[in-house]
Motif scaffolding. Structure first.
Motif, mmCIF file in Angstrom:
data_model
loop_
_atom_site.group_PDB
_atom_site.id
_atom_site.type_symbol
_atom_site.label_atom_id
_atom_site.label_comp_id
_atom_site.label_asym_id
_atom_site.label_seq_id
_atom_site.Cartn_x
_atom_site.Cartn_y
_atom_site.Cartn_z
ATOM 1 N N LEU A 169 -3.818 18.877 40.398
ATOM 2 C CA LEU A 169 -4.745 18.664 41.516
ATOM 3 C C LEU A 169 -6.099 19.311 41.257
ATOM 4 O O LEU A 169 -6.967 19.325 42.135
ATOM 5 C CB LEU A 169 -4.145 19.233 42.809
ATOM 6 C CG LEU A 169 -2.815 18.623 43.259
ATOM 7 C CD1 LEU A 169 -2.270 19.371 44.479
ATOM 8 C CD2 LEU A 169 -2.964 17.143 43.572
ATOM 9 N N GLU A 170 -6.260 19.866 40.038
ATOM 10 C CA GLU A 170 -7.489 20.567 39.634
ATOM 11 C C GLU A 170 -7.776 21.746 40.553
ATOM 12 O O GLU A 170 -8.919 22.001 40.953
ATOM 13 C CB GLU A 170 -8.674 19.597 39.580
ATOM 14 C CG GLU A 170 -8.485 18.495 38.550
ATOM 15 C CD GLU A 170 -9.628 17.491 38.518
ATOM 16 O OE1 GLU A 170 -10.703 17.786 39.076
ATOM 17 O OE2 GLU A 170 -9.443 16.409 37.937
ATOM 18 N N LEU A 260 0.984 18.912 51.934
ATOM 19 C CA LEU A 260 -0.056 19.649 51.209
ATOM 20 C C LEU A 260 -0.993 18.736 50.440
ATOM 21 O O LEU A 260 -2.175 19.054 50.265
ATOM 22 C CB LEU A 260 0.578 20.635 50.224
ATOM 23 C CG LEU A 260 1.246 21.898 50.766
ATOM 24 C CD1 LEU A 260 1.693 22.782 49.605
ATOM 25 C CD2 LEU A 260 0.324 22.679 51.693
ATOM 26 N N THR A 261 -0.483 17.612 49.952
ATOM 27 C CA THR A 261 -1.299 16.732 49.115
ATOM 28 C C THR A 261 -1.827 15.525 49.873
ATOM 29 O O THR A 261 -2.360 14.596 49.258
ATOM 30 C CB THR A 261 -0.500 16.263 47.888
ATOM 31 O OG1 THR A 261 0.609 15.467 48.321
ATOM 32 C CG2 THR A 261 0.004 17.444 47.073
ATOM 33 N N GLY A 262 -1.690 15.542 51.187
ATOM 34 C CA GLY A 262 -2.225 14.435 51.974
ATOM 35 C C GLY A 262 -1.669 13.095 51.553
ATOM 36 O O GLY A 262 -2.390 12.084 51.550
ATOM 37 N N GLY A 263 -0.390 13.073 51.171
ATOM 38 C CA GLY A 263 0.249 11.826 50.785
ATOM 39 C C GLY A 263 0.039 11.429 49.342
ATOM 40 O O GLY A 263 0.566 10.401 48.893
ATOM 41 N N LYS A 298 0.742 26.931 56.734
ATOM 42 C CA LYS A 298 0.472 25.782 57.593
ATOM 43 C C LYS A 298 0.442 24.519 56.744
ATOM 44 O O LYS A 298 -0.159 24.476 55.668
ATOM 45 C CB LYS A 298 -0.861 25.961 58.331
ATOM 46 C CG LYS A 298 -1.018 25.030 59.523
ATOM 47 C CD LYS A 298 -2.204 25.427 60.390
ATOM 48 C CE LYS A 298 -2.263 24.572 61.646
ATOM 49 N NZ LYS A 298 -3.414 24.918 62.509
ATOM 50 N N LEU A 299 1.110 23.477 57.225
ATOM 51 C CA LEU A 299 1.273 22.247 56.443
ATOM 52 C C LEU A 299 0.064 21.332 56.629
ATOM 53 O O LEU A 299 0.115 20.296 57.299
ATOM 54 C CB LEU A 299 2.567 21.550 56.851
ATOM 55 C CG LEU A 299 3.847 22.348 56.576
ATOM 56 C CD1 LEU A 299 5.074 21.575 57.028
ATOM 57 C CD2 LEU A 299 3.961 22.722 55.105
ATOM 58 N N VAL A 300 -1.035 21.742 56.007
ATOM 59 C CA VAL A 300 -2.275 20.961 56.029
ATOM 60 C C VAL A 300 -2.667 20.651 54.585
ATOM 61 O O VAL A 300 -2.316 21.377 53.661
ATOM 62 C CB VAL A 300 -3.409 21.723 56.749
ATOM 63 C CG1 VAL A 300 -3.058 21.950 58.215
ATOM 64 C CG2 VAL A 300 -3.707 23.039 56.055
ATOM 65 N N PRO A 301 -3.399 19.559 54.374
ATOM 66 C CA PRO A 301 -3.765 19.175 53.006
ATOM 67 C C PRO A 301 -4.646 20.211 52.320
ATOM 68 O O PRO A 301 -5.460 20.893 52.962
ATOM 69 C CB PRO A 301 -4.524 17.856 53.209
ATOM 70 C CG PRO A 301 -4.042 17.331 54.517
ATOM 71 C CD PRO A 301 -3.805 18.542 55.367
ATOM 72 N N PRO A 306 -10.362 18.471 44.095
ATOM 73 C CA PRO A 306 -11.201 17.329 43.714
ATOM 74 C C PRO A 306 -10.387 16.041 43.562
ATOM 75 O O PRO A 306 -10.877 14.951 43.859
ATOM 76 C CB PRO A 306 -11.804 17.756 42.375
ATOM 77 C CG PRO A 306 -11.733 19.260 42.378
ATOM 78 C CD PRO A 306 -10.489 19.587 43.142
ATOM 79 N N VAL A 307 -9.143 16.166 43.114
ATOM 80 C CA VAL A 307 -8.284 14.992 42.939
ATOM 81 C C VAL A 307 -7.985 14.342 44.284
ATOM 82 O O VAL A 307 -8.071 13.115 44.435
ATOM 83 C CB VAL A 307 -6.974 15.377 42.220
ATOM 84 C CG1 VAL A 307 -6.002 14.202 42.191
ATOM 85 C CG2 VAL A 307 -7.270 15.861 40.808
#
Length: 363
Positions: A169-170, A260-263, A298-301, A306-307
């Motif tokens: 995810l850089e 965490l990765t917004g899908g 907290k389960l937020v992106p 940058p990825v």
């Protein structure tokens, strides 16, 4: 001075590998031994990225345990099921519906599967702090093995994979490692699990499904490969079987990584079904290390990635109302196998809503 003796567990004999011609998923194989240099880790990070984006399942080899060590752990894993009386098991029974935490025994028939049929799997679950609670008498001589196994899974595999995910995810390498602390409150645990054969009537009523299609709750799940074919994943082509590889791990993404990765990395839909004919009648013994983020995460992106910025971020809910890992764990664990599911408009899918977030179960 007398020599030190290592206790020997009874030997568990699994079923031979199936000879059935099954449609297997074509999964990537991640060789952790390549990650000893920055260049090697960068290469592995791209392999992990592709594997998570393609199927969300992949194999891990050269993970640091020998075949002999793995065989010993499977022998130990059977002790809570085969070496403990039913009376003593009740003394160590958990109640995940009430606590939202897997600890101790989950007895057979604790969960409702479908059409009035209840499960035929028994678990013994042990939080990563192995010595925080008492254990059945027969398991106690082997607790040093269990503790070493838990720490190996956590530090040498889960955290190493967390570094590779961060690199993919850089992000700084320790980004996800810092969310998987060993010493702080969290739900990460090891599970020793045994499936028992079911009646033909139960197989017919559930269409041979032993556990409905679902996504795991945590970040990453480490499943130690065993020979009884029953695990399937949902692919674009339909359900595909997972092949057994000796002394390999099978890793999959869960809810928390999808949050965490917004899908970008989606939790993989998987299920357990009746084994092929040449393995029916055998028990199926498994060992799983379920990785969870720390309870207060907290389960937020990770919007600074940058990825993810380039790919676009899909949120399950607004950041200001997003649950923590602990809150989500309690909701999912408490509801599983007990809550009434509603039929979805989508075919063969049932639903429930937890903290305002839709959770699907795939039949």
């Amino acid at each position: 001075m007398p020599g030190l003796s290592i206790p020997q567990p009874p030997h568990y004999v699994p079923a031979p590998p199936t000879e059935a011609k099954l449609e297997y998923a074509d999964l990537a194989i991640i060789d952790l031994s390549k990650g000893t240099t920055p260049a090697g880790r960068a290469e592995l990070a791209q392999e992990v990225k592709e594997a998570f984006r393609t199927h969300g399942f992949f194999y891990v080899i050269n993970h640091g345990y020998t075949q002999a060590q793995t065989d010993r752990m499977f022998d130990i894993a059977d002790i809570p099921m085969s070496g403990v009386s039913e009376e003593e098991k009740r003394d160590y029974a958990g109640d995940s519906h009430a606590t939202g935490l897997f600890q101790g025994y989950k007895p057979r028939q604790y969960w409702h599967i479908d059409s009035g049929v209840r499960d035929q799997q028994e678990h013994y679950n042990c939080n990563r702090d192995v010595n925080a609670v008492k254990h059945p008498q027969a398991l106690r001589p082997f607790l040093p093995d269990v503790e070493a196994f838990v720490k190996h899974n956590h530090y040498n595999i889960l955290q190493e994979l967390s570094r590779l995910v961060a690199l993919s995810l850089e992000l700084p390498e320790e980004t996800l490692v810092n969310m998987h602390n060993f010493e702080v409150p969290g739900g990460t645990y090891v599970r020793f699990m045994k499936y028992f054969p079911r009646s033909e009537e139960d197989e017919a009523r559930t269409k041979n499904v032993w556990m409905k299609g679902h996504k795991d709750i945590g970040s990453m799940t480490l499943l130690w490969s065993q020979p009884v074919a029953a695990l399937q994943i949902q692919t674009k082509e339909g359900w595909r079987w997972i092949r057994h590889i000796e002394n390999a791990l099978i890793v999959n993404a869960g809810d928390a990584l999808e949050f965490l990765t917004g899908g970008f990395y989606k939790g993989t839909i998987h299920r357990v079904v009746q084994p092929p004919p040449d393995q029916r009648g055998h028990t199926r013994l498994g060992i799983i290390y379920f990785g969870y983020l720390d309870d207060d995460v907290k389960l937020v992106p990770l919007a600074e990635s940058p990825v993810l910025q380039k790919a676009g971020i899909e949120r399950k809910c607004d950041d200001n109302v997003a649950p923590t890992m602990g809150t989500w764990r309690v909701a999912r664990v408490s509801a599983y196998g007990s809550s009434a599911l509603k039929k979805s408009k989508e075919v063969n899918i049932e639903e429930e809503v937890l903290h305002g977030i839709l959770v699907k179960h795939y039949n």
